[in-house]
Write a protein that holds these residues in place. Structure first.
Motif, short mmCIF file in Angstrom:
data_model
loop_
_atom_site.label_atom_id
_atom_site.label_comp_id
_atom_site.label_asym_id
_atom_site.label_seq_id
_atom_site.Cartn_x
_atom_site.Cartn_y
_atom_site.Cartn_z
N ARG A 2 -24.59 11.01 -44.57
CA ARG A 2 -24.17 11.84 -43.41
C ARG A 2 -25.38 12.12 -42.51
O ARG A 2 -25.31 11.99 -41.30
CB ARG A 2 -23.57 13.16 -43.94
CG ARG A 2 -23.12 14.17 -42.90
CD ARG A 2 -21.84 13.78 -42.19
NE ARG A 2 -22.09 13.00 -41.00
CZ ARG A 2 -21.22 12.16 -40.45
NH1 ARG A 2 -20.05 11.96 -40.98
NH2 ARG A 2 -21.53 11.49 -39.38
N GLN A 5 -6.52 5.56 -41.25
CA GLN A 5 -5.73 5.53 -42.48
C GLN A 5 -4.23 5.62 -42.17
O GLN A 5 -3.42 4.95 -42.81
CB GLN A 5 -6.17 6.70 -43.39
CG GLN A 5 -7.59 6.51 -43.90
CD GLN A 5 -8.15 7.75 -44.56
OE1 GLN A 5 -7.71 8.87 -44.31
NE2 GLN A 5 -9.13 7.55 -45.41
N THR A 13 -16.80 6.98 -36.17
CA THR A 13 -15.75 6.54 -37.11
C THR A 13 -15.90 7.16 -38.50
O THR A 13 -14.99 7.03 -39.31
CB THR A 13 -15.75 5.00 -37.26
OG1 THR A 13 -17.05 4.58 -37.68
CG2 THR A 13 -15.39 4.32 -35.95
N THR A 14 -17.04 7.81 -38.78
CA THR A 14 -17.19 8.44 -40.11
C THR A 14 -16.77 9.91 -40.11
O THR A 14 -16.90 10.60 -41.10
CB THR A 14 -18.65 8.34 -40.62
OG1 THR A 14 -19.50 9.07 -39.72
CG2 THR A 14 -19.13 6.91 -40.71
N GLN A 15 -16.25 10.39 -38.95
CA GLN A 15 -15.73 11.77 -38.91
C GLN A 15 -14.26 11.76 -39.33
O GLN A 15 -13.50 10.89 -38.92
CB GLN A 15 -15.83 12.34 -37.49
CG GLN A 15 -17.26 12.52 -36.99
CD GLN A 15 -18.01 13.66 -37.68
OE1 GLN A 15 -17.43 14.39 -38.47
NE2 GLN A 15 -19.29 13.76 -37.39
N GLU A 16 -13.90 12.76 -40.12
CA GLU A 16 -12.53 12.79 -40.65
C GLU A 16 -11.48 12.79 -39.53
O GLU A 16 -10.44 12.14 -39.67
CB GLU A 16 -12.34 14.01 -41.55
CG GLU A 16 -11.07 13.89 -42.36
CD GLU A 16 -10.66 15.18 -43.04
OE1 GLU A 16 -11.52 16.07 -43.20
OE2 GLU A 16 -9.47 15.28 -43.42
N ASP A 17 -11.76 13.50 -38.43
CA ASP A 17 -10.75 13.55 -37.37
C ASP A 17 -10.57 12.19 -36.68
O ASP A 17 -9.64 11.99 -35.92
CB ASP A 17 -11.03 14.67 -36.35
CG ASP A 17 -12.35 14.46 -35.62
OD1 ASP A 17 -13.05 13.46 -35.90
OD2 ASP A 17 -12.69 15.29 -34.75
N TYR A 18 -11.47 11.26 -36.94
CA TYR A 18 -11.27 9.89 -36.47
C TYR A 18 -10.61 9.04 -37.55
O TYR A 18 -9.55 8.45 -37.34
CB TYR A 18 -12.61 9.25 -36.06
CG TYR A 18 -12.41 7.83 -35.56
CD1 TYR A 18 -12.11 7.58 -34.23
CD2 TYR A 18 -12.43 6.75 -36.44
CE1 TYR A 18 -11.87 6.29 -33.78
CE2 TYR A 18 -12.19 5.45 -36.00
CZ TYR A 18 -11.91 5.23 -34.68
OH TYR A 18 -11.66 3.96 -34.24
N TYR A 19 -11.20 8.99 -38.74
CA TYR A 19 -10.72 8.00 -39.71
C TYR A 19 -9.38 8.37 -40.34
O TYR A 19 -8.72 7.51 -40.92
CB TYR A 19 -11.79 7.65 -40.76
CG TYR A 19 -12.19 8.72 -41.75
CD1 TYR A 19 -11.33 9.16 -42.75
CD2 TYR A 19 -13.48 9.26 -41.71
CE1 TYR A 19 -11.72 10.11 -43.66
CE2 TYR A 19 -13.88 10.21 -42.63
CZ TYR A 19 -12.99 10.64 -43.60
OH TYR A 19 -13.39 11.59 -44.50
N LYS A 20 -8.97 9.64 -40.18
CA LYS A 20 -7.63 9.96 -40.70
C LYS A 20 -6.57 9.14 -39.93
O LYS A 20 -5.53 8.80 -40.46
CB LYS A 20 -7.34 11.46 -40.64
CG LYS A 20 -7.06 12.01 -39.28
CD LYS A 20 -6.67 13.47 -39.37
CE LYS A 20 -6.40 14.04 -38.00
NZ LYS A 20 -6.20 15.49 -38.01
#
Ligand SMILES: [Zn+2]
Length: 328
Positions: free
Chosen positions: A97, A136, A126-133
């Motif tokens: 991180r 997925q 792209t490693t922020q949860e609000d992006y990669y969710k």
């Protein structure tokens, strides 16, 4: 007159930042323009001249559109998951991180100092949860619709680092990280069924104002191919060998058959093959070659081992011919 360009750059970059002139405005009445570049991977080494080359043309168009009165959305982001960061984290015992955040900060400073007019207020990582969710979520939707499947493929594998490497990271058959010989390993991977959209994608190219060679690259990439699946009977084996050909009209002329050294029939019917030692030696040799080396057909001597044991039969002429291996 001599100008101090560094001072001029600094002055105006500060003014752009203060007045937020690169910000796209939500709900604006102006005509819209959207410029998109391929987001960089924020490596520790920072930006290189390739980034500047890749972004400059869209940069010029975006600036022109702003001057023409458009509401321009010219976003930037960081495609930040990746092996270099992972390896660096292990090597330096630092949390990925922190490494990613530091690298993004460095890249952003560099992008701004070049003068790129991205809307930095919308930067994505792209490693922020609000992006990669959402990545997925899209994957799950595709999975539900049957557009995602798992199948086997050969990958470049470093037995020392225990990681899969890209063709770029395994050039010359050596691992880019530790210099160990890379081997070809069979692995289950996810595939997206983009072939379902081949016709739609090809139609989308019609009337598109792209240079012809770029369009042709797209056609090749979409890779739609018309042909037939043909079954070859195998003498002494109850299974058939299915092949694909774009030229079924040439089947009469088929005189030999090539299969990969890793073909599952080899192991399945090893008791019928009298020269398994040669075959296994050849397989080991091939594992050291990258997929790129194995599939380059141009100006390359073909190599292979004859399979002593079972024959294929030409479905048209009924003629028997033997298997041989080759490097594809
Ligand atoms: Zn390695």
């Amino acid at each position: 007159m001599k100008h101090n360009f560094k001072a001029i750059e600094k002055k105006w970059q500060a003014a752009w930042e203060k007045d937020e002139i690169f910000k796209a405005v939500d709900g604006s009445d102006k005509p819209k323009f959207y410029g998109l570049v391929e987001f960089p991977y924020p490596s520790g080494a920072g930006m290189h001249v390739g980034h500047i080359k890749a972004y400059s043309s869209v940069e010029v168009v975006s600036r022109k559109r702003r001057m023409q009165g458009y509401n321009v959305l010219f976003p930037i982001g960081f495609d930040a998951f990746g092996l270099p960061t992972e390896n660096y984290a292990v090597k330096t015992n630092t949390h990925p991180r922190k490494i990613t955040d530091d690298n993004i900060k460095k890249f952003t400073t560099q992008l701004k100092s070049v003068g790129f007019s991205f809307d930095y207020s919308r930067t994505i990582d792209t490693t922020q949860e609000d992006y990669y969710k959402w990545t997925q979520w899209i994957f799950l939707k595709m999975f539900e619709k049957g557009l995602v499947f798992r199948d086997k493929t050969l990958v470049n594998y470093c037995p020392h680092c225990k990681v899969v490497l890209s063709n770029e990271d395994s050039q010359g058959g050596k691992c880019d990280i530790c210099d160990t010989d890379v081997i070809q390993k069979e692995k289950d991977v996810w595939y997206l069924r983009i072939t379902e959209y081949a016709d739609k994608l090809l139609q989308g190219l019609d009337g598109l104002d792209f240079p012809e060679n770029i369009k042709q690259q797209q056609v090749n990439w979409i890779g739609k191919s018309k042909g037939a699946f043909v079954n070859f009977t195998l003498d002494g084996i109850d299974k058939k060998l299915e092949i694909y050909t774009t030229r079924p009209d040439t089947l009469c002329g088929v005189t030999f058959m090539v299969i990969a050294p890793e073909h599952p029939y080899i192991d399945e019917y090893s008791d019928k093959i009298s020269n398994m030692d040669d075959i296994l030696a050849y397989r080991a040799e091939c594992q050291k070659k990258s997929e790129f080396e194995r599939t380059q057909l141009v100006s390359k001597d073909k190599t292979g081992v004859r399979v002593e044991g079972f024959d294929a039969i030409n479905p048209i002429t009924g003629k028997r011919f033997q298997y041989t291996f080759q490097i594809t």
